[in-house]
Design an enzyme around this catalytic site. Structure first.
Site, mmCIF file in Angstrom:
data_model
loop_
_atom_site.group_PDB
_atom_site.id
_atom_site.type_symbol
_atom_site.label_atom_id
_atom_site.label_comp_id
_atom_site.label_asym_id
_atom_site.label_seq_id
_atom_site.Cartn_x
_atom_site.Cartn_y
_atom_site.Cartn_z
ATOM 1 C CG ASP A 66 64.490 15.718 66.363
ATOM 2 O OD1 ASP A 66 65.440 15.109 65.387
ATOM 3 O OD2 ASP A 66 63.734 16.978 65.315
ATOM 4 C CG ASP B 213 59.739 18.713 64.313
ATOM 5 O OD1 ASP B 213 60.222 18.370 63.117
ATOM 6 O OD2 ASP B 213 60.634 19.791 64.627
ATOM 7 C CG ASP C 62 59.577 13.579 62.220
ATOM 8 O OD1 ASP C 62 60.702 13.287 61.933
ATOM 9 O OD2 ASP C 62 59.532 14.970 62.464
#
Length: 891
Positions: A334, A619, A623
């Site tokens: 990310d 997070d 995800d």
């Protein structure tokens, strides 16, 4: 077919048989019976008994169970009890690990709101959120957890934290608008989604999806369907286990058939006793070949690795993740908070006639003063005494900037309190407030540059207000475009004098333009080096983010992820690619933007199909499915519990650098596990060769099953754990990731295991021959003593495949010295008068025989080390010759 965000409000109300007055109580009740509760369904779970039985399916376990049955039938209770105890311990550990992994879906269910305010039959009422139905009209205000997916019919300055679904830290501005194009979740500004939180303003929406049909419900379905992959070590051990089991069965049966045939051909005075001896020999071979303690030892080494990683901010949730990290070749990471600081920061500014205003000087222009005052006063953010930032990230960035130029936003607010305000509105894209400054009542405004440019009629140049000209306006627009191309978020600032506190939106006209501030969530300083370290280790880093493509690409290029020739794709562009097209392009795509949970799973699967071991960070709730699908899922410490439960590892500092450090430790752990397996199998091979040779020579069996169990389970375990504590080589992150398809024993490792096994067997056979010359009573004691000392001292050799004991350093791993001392003490215990009989050691076996056994063992170890030294010398000579040849060619 159009999605709900693409339809008109009237169309949705018609399709759902609802209106602004809401549903009737009876209609809602009937609909609830048909549609079911607004909650996620429970997924079926395996029972503990089923999980336990699955642990017994391993090929080597089945062979050991057969050995146990035969031992029990023959009355050998001690050996059978020991084997059963080891198998039960291994099974219990596996079941506990499996049960821990079931919690991600349970946590996801806890995200839904308990109650909801709805309009039914024209009246406001509160119902249980799980009783919401499609068509309900729901009221929202700041602080509410949104109970279902829906289309907004009213929105007053509404902001929603959708980070759990989009992965972005900035709050989403919501508005009642029409959207015709196909857009990702993050751009569906006229929709709200279950599980997200309203942080500002108010709203009203029509429920369009409930339960498993919501976005969070779809995530739950993906999470349930995501396959939890086995690790490279598990796959290698499984393959090796099957091959070894077949080899053991074949060898044991071969020995049994050979011995029985020998009895039939040669005749026997006591056939039944000889057949029992043949069975015992076959069992001894099976026991000698199977490393009964291997699973426990690997678990201990992995546990030690987890403690080391915890000190590097990597918390391991699943033990097998430690070694998986070592073979990772792809990191899908990310952007926000992992590669960047997760903190919007002002990095540039623009005032007319000043390319970039210098706020470090003492003599500020009037334009600089106004820029700071508007940033402080037309701003709702604040910072507590504990340095906790409250408010929108963009506004807290302005407060930070004010502090960096040595101004106090608190003092400015005390000296010029707010008299009136026009809150930010996603339609206007402006915020204004009224303050008394230097005896003048001023309207201070900040907002989107393109909006303010159209509303400004004057401009503040240095200390003078002048009419804005097309050239000046063009200069501002050009700078705004330049900032945007750098993926910076830009705000414009303006003001004007005003007579009254009673202000309306019409007052935000004829403004005096002051300047621009540009901000970004900047990369972490340490990320640049970590990306390069990953590259040198043969690891490709890919950015997967919910942010816009332009921003993602700019950050990726700056930190070294995106290079010339690389491709950046949005989630929608990815959806348009066929599986074949994606497979062909995959290695060139280094940035994915505005992605959905389905996109993330597809990316991970595509890399897995190429045979790569992929790590995925995340997070948010969105995800979780990809974290579970990845070979190693890495959740952020500040992330949702759902993500953490689905992940194999949690980063306590949310830092990409910690992933690279964890990979280095993972490589070291795998190297050590490989050394341990080589150590164990070299010893086992030595015992098997000795048994087979003695059989072919017509000698008695050199060991008892109990002796072999003692060596395998007790004696070898402590040195093996000590080998697992070896430090990593300096070049560990200069090598390419290991090929997960390669077996455990290939090339140099296989040759080393076979060679060491032959030398151990040679020392044991020599001991057996010497014992036979002295007395038939001490033969088994001699072979047992030589085998135990050869395998114990082999610990020095197993520490490194390339370096001798003097090169690695005798004291560099003190655990090895402790382990050898421990094994020496254990051996001493077997010589106690009360215990000798248990290990078939006669009282006549004395110090001379012990010395001979140790001497033979040392001879085998010395040969191993001399061979290693000679091979290394040859390889070094070859390497230097190649280097010289290359140098000559270059000249």
């Amino acid at each position: 077919m159009k999605e709900n965000y693409q339809k008109t409000i009237e169309q949705i109300m018609s399709e759902l048989n609802t209106s602004a007055s809401g549903l009737s109580a009876n209609f809602a009740s009937e609909k609830l019976k048909v549609d079911g509760y607004n909650q996620l369904k429970n997924a079926p779970k395996k029972s503990t008994i089923k999980l336990f039985l699955e642990t017994l399916k391993d090929a080597m376990v089945i062979i050991l169970l057969l050995v146990v049955v035969i031992q029990i039938l023959m009355g050998n209770w001690i050996e059978s009890t020991v084997i059963i105890t080891v198998l039960l311990l291994n099974s219990f550990v596996s079941v506990i690990q499996e049960k821990k992994a079931e919690s991600s879906l349970d946590t996801l269910k806890n995200l839904s709101a308990p109650n909801a305010r709805v309009i039914r039959e024209g009246k406001e009422t509160t119902v249980l959120a799980k009783e919401l139905v499609i068509g309900d009209i729901v009221l929202l205000e700041a602080g509410d957890c949104i109970p279902a997916d829906g289309r907004l019919i009213e929105a007053s300055s509404l902001k929603v934290d959708e980070g759990m679904l989009t992965g972005e830290s900035t709050q989403a501005d919501k508005e009642v608008t029409s959207i015709e194009k196909n857009v990702p979740i993050g751009d569906r500004v006229n929709m709200v989604f279950s599980g997200t939180i309203a942080t500002y303003g108010r709203g009203i929406f029509i429920v369009t999806q409930t339960g498993t049909q919501t976005q969070i419900g779809q995530v739950a379905s993906l999470l349930e369907g995501a396959e939890e992959t086995t690790t490279p070590l598990q796959r290698n051990l499984d393959k090796f286990s099957k091959k070894l089991s077949l080899a053991i069965l074949a060898l044991a049966l071969g020995i049994l058939i050979f011995k029985i045939t020998q009895i039939v051909i040669q005749g026997s005075n006591n056939p039944s006793a000889d057949i029992i001896d043949a069975f015992m020999l076959a069992i001894a071979v099976a026991v000698a070949a199977i490393p009964e303690a291997l699973k426990s030892i690997v678990t201990i080494i992995l546990s030690i690795g987890t403690k080391k990683m915890a000190r590097q901010n990597a918390i391991i949730r699943k033990l097998t993740a430690v070694e998986t990290l070592g073979s990772t070749s792809i990191i899908c990471t990310d952007k926000t908070g992992t590669l960047t600081q997760n903190k919007m920061t002002v990095v540039d500014n623009f005032l007319i006639n000043e390319e970039k205003a210098d706020f470090t000087k003492d003599n500020w222009t009037k334009a600089q003063e106004y820029l700071i005052q508007i940033s402080s006063l037309a701003n709702d953010a604040s910072i507590t005494q504990e340095e906790v930032k409250l408010g929108d990230p963009t506004e807290t960035a302005l407060i930070d900037f004010v502090g960096k130029v040595n101004r106090s936003y608190q003092k400015m607010r005390e000296n010029a309190p707010r008299l009136a305000e026009l809150p930010f509105d996603s339609d206007r894209k402006l915020m204004s407030s009224v303050h008394l400054l230097e005896g003048q009542k001023l309207l201070l405004t900040k907002g989107a540059p393109d909006v303010l440019f159209n509303r400004a009629t004057q401009v503040l140049i240095n200390n003078e207000v002048t009419a804005i000209t097309p050239d000046i306006l063009e200069e501002f627009k050009k700078k705004n475009e330049e900032f945007s191309n750098r993926a910076l978020r830009v705000l414009a600032f303006a003001y004007k004098t005003i007579e009254t506190n009673e202000i309306t939106f019409e007052d935000e006209e004829n403004l005096i333009l002051v300047g621009l501030l540009a901000m970004i969530d900047p990369p972490r300083e340490e990320v640049y080096e970590a990306i390069q370290e990953a590259k040198s280790a043969g690891i490709k880093t890919i950015m997967i983010t919910g942010d816009h493509k332009t921003t993602a690409k700019a950050i990726a290029r700056e930190i070294g992820i995106f290079e010339d020739g690389d491709i950046a794709l949005t989630g929608l562009e990815l959806d348009e690619l066929t599986e074949h097209q994606l497979f062909e392009m995959l290695e060139k795509i280094s940035v994915y933007a505005r992605v959905s949970p389905e996109n993330k799973i597809r990316i991970v699967k595509a890399w897995q199909e190429k045979g790569c071991i992929s790590a995925m960070t995340g997070d948010g709730v969105n995800d979780a499915p990809a974290l579970k699908q990845a070979d190693i899922g890495i959740a952020m410490g500040t992330g949702t519990d759902v993500a953490k439960d689905a992940a194999s590892m949690v980063l306590s500092d949310d830092n990409f650098t910690s992933i690279v450090h964890a990979i280095a430790l993972g490589r070291n752990v795998f190297d050590n596990i490989k050394k341990v397996i080589s150590y164990l199998f070299a010893g086992n091979l030595g015992a098997i060769i000795a048994i087979v040779v003695s059989m072919l020579m017509g000698w008695n069996a050199p060991f008892t099953a109990l002796q072999l169990l003692f060596i395998n389970l007790v004696n070898d375990s402590v040195p093996a754990i000590a080998i697992g504590l070896e430090k990593g080589e300096p070049s560990i992150m200069k090598k390419a990731p290991r090929d997960p398809k390669k077996g455990l024993f290939t090339g140099q490792t296989l040759i080393s295991v076979i060679y060491r096994g032959i030398l151990i067997a040679a020392s044991v056979i020599a001991a057996q021959w010497i014992g036979m010359q002295v007395s038939s009573e001490i033969v088994v004691a001699m072979t047992f003593s030589t085998l135990i000392w050869s395998r114990t001292l082999q610990t020095f050799v197993a520490r490194s495949n390339s370096q001798t004991i003097f090169q690695t350093g005798l004291m560099s791993n003190k655990a090895v010295l402790v382990a050898i001392a421990f094994c020496g003490s254990l051996y001493g215990l077997t010589l106690l008068p009360q215990i000798r009989a248990l290990f078939s050691i006669p009282q006549s076996f004395g110090l001379l025989e012990v010395a001979i056994s140790i001497g033979l063992s040392l001879a085998a170890i010395l040969m191993m080390e001399l061979t290693k030294f000679a091979v290394n010398k040859i390889e070094m000579t070859k390497t230097s010759e190649i280097a010289v040849a290359k140098l000559k060619l270059e000249k």
